[in-house]
Design a protein around this motif. Sequence first.
Motif, short mmCIF file in Angstrom:
data_model
loop_
_atom_site.label_atom_id
_atom_site.label_comp_id
_atom_site.label_asym_id
_atom_site.label_seq_id
_atom_site.Cartn_x
_atom_site.Cartn_y
_atom_site.Cartn_z
N GLY A 19 0.80 -1.22 0.00
CA GLY A 19 0.00 0.00 0.00
C GLY A 19 0.83 1.27 0.00
N GLN A 41 0.21 5.87 -0.36
CA GLN A 41 -0.65 7.04 -0.53
C GLN A 41 0.19 8.19 -1.07
N LYS A 89 -4.99 6.84 -2.77
CA LYS A 89 -4.54 5.59 -2.17
C LYS A 89 -4.41 4.51 -3.25
N HIS A 90 -3.33 3.72 -3.16
CA HIS A 90 -3.08 2.68 -4.15
C HIS A 90 -2.48 1.46 -3.46
N GLU A 91 -2.47 0.34 -4.20
CA GLU A 91 -2.03 -0.92 -3.60
C GLU A 91 -0.56 -1.21 -3.87
N LYS A 92 -0.16 -1.32 -5.15
CA LYS A 92 1.23 -1.65 -5.48
C LYS A 92 1.60 -1.05 -6.83
N SER A 133 -3.36 -5.52 1.70
CA SER A 133 -3.70 -4.19 1.18
C SER A 133 -4.65 -3.43 2.11
N GLN A 169 -3.55 0.13 4.12
CA GLN A 169 -4.21 1.44 3.99
C GLN A 169 -4.69 1.97 5.34
#
Length: 307
Positions: A99, A101, A115-118, A182, A186
């Motif tokens: 994760g 940001q 916000k994002h995961e990878k 994930s 976050q």
Amino acid sequence: MSLIIAYVGKKGCVMASDKRRIAYFGSEENRNSLEEEIYSGRISSDEELHKRANEFKVAIKITDDANKLRTIEDAIVGEVSSKGSFEVKRKRIYGTTMGYQIVELVGSEIVSRNKHEKAIVLFGNKYSKTLAEKLISQKWKPSISLKFMGDIFEEILEEVANQTPSVGKNFDVFIKNPSMDSQSAQKYLDEIVDRDIKLLSKFRQKLEEDLLENKKTIELASKIIDEGEIGEVVEIDNNMLKVVLNEDVQAFNGNWKQLAKPKDEVVMISEKEDEINIGDKVVIENEKLCLEKNKSNLMCDIILCNL
């Protein structure tokens, strides 16, 4: 003037950054023209940068000790910033396992937060990012370790630095690999970002208070009396005198706290007890506090200023 490379994935988070900052001093038009040449890749070395800066009549100061990366517990934070006319603009990436940001701020106010995961994320000018993207595509292998990933990022930074003076030749590489999915990533980053921005706001508030206090100190220091009338003696007790201040004189302690306003009384000490009378004028002459009539020295532990 930065290049930050960040990997965020199931293995963890790796960030690498150069440490260069360049300050420009000159006309806005010439500064913009010089920066445009740097960002377009037309200037490829520090030597060329100094030469073109001289031709544009722009003074520059290059440093390679800026810390653009830091850690907060199990997260890594990378930041690029630029100073506008009134506020500092910041772009930050907060990353951990699975994760990240991206937060943009003006001063300490958030203007965007995503916000994002990878991913592999690049911060920098368009030219340096284009160079880095090409090198990543050549060197990247999905199965490599976080340590080897950091080594590759450092190699990429070094190669980019050899092609543009917008990136320096000193680097930082940070690695974090806590166990997170994930969703937990976050949730963790939400708490980290909120706390970090709150600290930034408090820091800016303290800085503003300090600046106001310094401004007040400078203003008061400029009003210290080194020549002129102070007041007159209204009471005598041996060599201790009470002096009423003139209507344009005030007194402060060493921390610039006001102790007496105009027309208030203050205490002074005389070297000679037998040469003082009620109504004697107190003055400062040649930066010396004394009685006007005979220049007898007086002492006090206050700072005397004009209004």
